[in-house]
Design a protein around this motif. Sequence first.
Motif, short mmCIF file in Angstrom:
data_model
loop_
_atom_site.label_atom_id
_atom_site.label_comp_id
_atom_site.label_asym_id
_atom_site.label_seq_id
_atom_site.Cartn_x
_atom_site.Cartn_y
_atom_site.Cartn_z
N PRO A 148 -2.53 3.97 6.21
CA PRO A 148 -2.08 3.53 4.88
C PRO A 148 -2.77 4.33 3.77
O PRO A 148 -3.83 4.94 3.98
CB PRO A 148 -2.50 2.06 4.84
CG PRO A 148 -2.74 1.67 6.26
CD PRO A 148 -3.21 2.90 6.95
N ALA A 149 -2.17 4.29 2.58
CA ALA A 149 -2.73 5.01 1.44
C ALA A 149 -2.33 4.29 0.16
O ALA A 149 -1.46 3.42 0.16
CB ALA A 149 -2.23 6.45 1.41
N VAL A 150 -2.98 4.69 -0.93
CA VAL A 150 -2.62 4.21 -2.26
C VAL A 150 -2.43 5.42 -3.15
O VAL A 150 -3.27 6.33 -3.17
CB VAL A 150 -3.71 3.28 -2.84
CG1 VAL A 150 -3.45 2.99 -4.32
CG2 VAL A 150 -3.78 1.98 -2.06
N ALA A 151 -1.33 5.45 -3.88
CA ALA A 151 -1.05 6.53 -4.83
C ALA A 151 -1.15 5.99 -6.25
O ALA A 151 -0.70 4.88 -6.53
CB ALA A 151 0.35 7.10 -4.59
N ALA B 204 2.44 12.34 1.70
CA ALA B 204 2.26 11.47 0.54
C ALA B 204 2.69 12.17 -0.74
O ALA B 204 3.36 11.57 -1.60
CB ALA B 204 0.80 11.03 0.43
N THR B 205 2.34 13.44 -0.88
CA THR B 205 2.71 14.19 -2.08
C THR B 205 4.21 14.27 -2.23
O THR B 205 4.76 14.04 -3.32
CB THR B 205 2.11 15.61 -2.03
OG1 THR B 205 0.68 15.52 -1.90
CG2 THR B 205 2.46 16.39 -3.27
N GLN B 206 4.90 14.60 -1.15
CA GLN B 206 6.36 14.71 -1.22
C GLN B 206 7.01 13.38 -1.55
O GLN B 206 8.00 13.32 -2.29
CB GLN B 206 6.91 15.26 0.09
CG GLN B 206 6.56 16.73 0.33
CD GLN B 206 7.07 17.63 -0.77
OE1 GLN B 206 8.20 17.50 -1.23
NE2 GLN B 206 6.23 18.54 -1.22
N ARG B 207 6.48 12.28 -1.02
CA ARG B 207 7.09 10.98 -1.29
C ARG B 207 6.89 10.56 -2.74
O ARG B 207 7.77 9.95 -3.34
CB ARG B 207 6.53 9.96 -0.31
CG ARG B 207 6.98 10.28 1.11
CD ARG B 207 6.59 9.25 2.14
NE ARG B 207 6.99 9.72 3.47
CZ ARG B 207 6.85 9.04 4.58
NH1 ARG B 207 6.30 7.82 4.54
NH2 ARG B 207 7.24 9.55 5.74
N VAL B 208 5.74 10.89 -3.31
CA VAL B 208 5.53 10.59 -4.73
C VAL B 208 6.44 11.47 -5.58
O VAL B 208 7.00 11.02 -6.59
CB VAL B 208 4.05 10.77 -5.11
CG1 VAL B 208 3.86 10.63 -6.62
CG2 VAL B 208 3.19 9.74 -4.38
N ARG B 209 6.60 12.72 -5.20
CA ARG B 209 7.49 13.61 -5.94
C ARG B 209 8.92 13.07 -5.94
O ARG B 209 9.61 13.10 -6.96
CB ARG B 209 7.47 15.03 -5.34
CG ARG B 209 6.15 15.78 -5.50
CD ARG B 209 6.31 17.26 -5.16
NE ARG B 209 7.19 17.89 -6.14
CZ ARG B 209 6.78 18.35 -7.31
NH1 ARG B 209 5.52 18.26 -7.66
NH2 ARG B 209 7.64 18.91 -8.14
N ALA C 214 9.72 5.80 -2.69
CA ALA C 214 8.65 6.36 -1.87
C ALA C 214 8.89 6.10 -0.39
O ALA C 214 8.43 6.86 0.46
CB ALA C 214 7.31 5.76 -2.30
N ASP C 215 9.61 5.02 -0.08
CA ASP C 215 9.89 4.66 1.31
C ASP C 215 11.33 4.15 1.37
O ASP C 215 11.61 3.03 0.94
CB ASP C 215 8.92 3.58 1.79
CG ASP C 215 9.06 3.29 3.28
OD1 ASP C 215 10.21 3.24 3.77
OD2 ASP C 215 8.04 3.09 3.95
N PRO C 216 12.27 4.94 1.87
CA PRO C 216 13.67 4.54 1.87
C PRO C 216 13.95 3.24 2.62
O PRO C 216 14.79 2.45 2.19
CB PRO C 216 14.39 5.73 2.54
CG PRO C 216 13.47 6.88 2.34
CD PRO C 216 12.09 6.31 2.38
N GLU C 217 13.26 3.02 3.74
CA GLU C 217 13.50 1.79 4.50
C GLU C 217 13.02 0.57 3.71
O GLU C 217 13.68 -0.47 3.67
CB GLU C 217 12.83 1.87 5.87
CG GLU C 217 13.46 2.92 6.77
CD GLU C 217 12.93 2.86 8.20
OE1 GLU C 217 11.93 2.13 8.43
OE2 GLU C 217 13.52 3.52 9.07
#
Length: 476
Positions: free
Chosen positions: A248-251, A278-283, A321-324
């Motif tokens: 897990p992470a926090v952005a 993580a970078t791509q999902r925030v982008r 950030a998360d399609p599902e």
Amino acid sequence: MTEDSRYEAVRSRDARFDGVFFFAVATTGIYCRPSCPAVTPKRVNVSFFATAAAAQGAGFRACRRCRPDAVPGSADWNVRADVVGRAVRLIGDGVVDREGVAGLASRLGYSARQVQRQLNAELGAGPIALARAQRGHTARVLLQTTSLQAAEIAFAAGFASVRQFNETIREIYAATPTELRAARPGRGVRAVTDGASGVPLRLAYRGPYDSGQVFDFLADRAVPGVEEVAGEPGARTYRRTLRLPHAPAVAEVDERPSAGAWLDCRLHLGDLRDLTTATQRVRRLFDLDADPYAVAERLGADPELAPLVAARPGLRAPGAADPEEFAVAEVLGAGAAPEVARRLAGALVTAFGEPLAAPGGGLTHLFPRPADLVEADLSGLDGVPPEQRETVRMVAAALASGTVRLDPGTDREQAERDLLALPGVTPWTAALIRMRGLGDPDVLPSPDAPGAAAAWRPWSSYATHHLWAAPSLAAP
């Protein structure tokens, strides 16, 4: 663009084309972004490449002045639905690093040889070269923003060995890792020593960026426990939990209404190997690879939209950030006002989400996995009709089993058809999942769209956001 028009963009140092193409100079052996401030080389010495990986494969090293690896991605990869566009999105998400070329090909439904051939034909580089260029960029970021040891950085960036890491850095940057670290900007600033301390990033974008619109949009829909927006307008911080492949992470992303061509971001990673993903999902969430010039040119030609486009330069179409996660939350709150949908999603998170080991601020949980909801008792969700709870369960089951796929390389039309085949999923909900969950820039969810909608393609999603942002309309 022709090569002559590309050269004109280089001569005028036109930042609109940063990330769209790269140019290399035979006499120096360096490749740059179009906006590089160096003296413009002679046309006879210049060649052009679709990707940084192609330039590297041709033997050129990255310019240390303009840092061509730190540019927005081309908006083409968001628009294109063919195998090349889908492959680039998956490579950006780290699939080649995690699953290899065979895993990439399997997700696309092609053979590895077909994928290799198509990427080489269009981009001048295959999947391994594209992933290698991305690993090099990730390593540079870690070298210049953290105090991690070189061996830690090598494996965090996705390299198989320290030797491979050293060789790649030398080839791409014509410097050793030690030299690259010594050349970092702001050397007086104390670098973090581990991922949990927060890896600081500058997320580049092109053109104007209406950060107020994006932060307003995300604040209105922030799922309690998973997302929060704190601070006053103009100086807000968006924070959210991320479920990533390794931990897990926090952005955290800061609002910058008028400064720079980037957003400041900090990634608190449980495992540094997740940095690229993580970078791509925030982008994608902040729509940072958009081409606002192309969008404004097309939509501004429509008399109905022209005043809206002029009033909101740099408007974006926020993704997910998360399609599902987005799909489940959207089905759960289908037809409800944003504040009601937020409450329902928050109740779902509290009941079935995974608690964070170290909660912080308003962030307490990871959103539940689809598999966690297949057999879950949803009867405690007040305000959700039984038939809608059953739809949530069916969508979760379809995602968990792979019957419906929503990864970055998904065929968007097929995903929408698969969603609509599930009882209870409406065309409006499926379209919103396609627009935000899959980042499709050409979706018009409303069946009552004006007749001019055909002229808005391929930027219908942006037209939708312009209409939602109009004073007389409200977004769902």
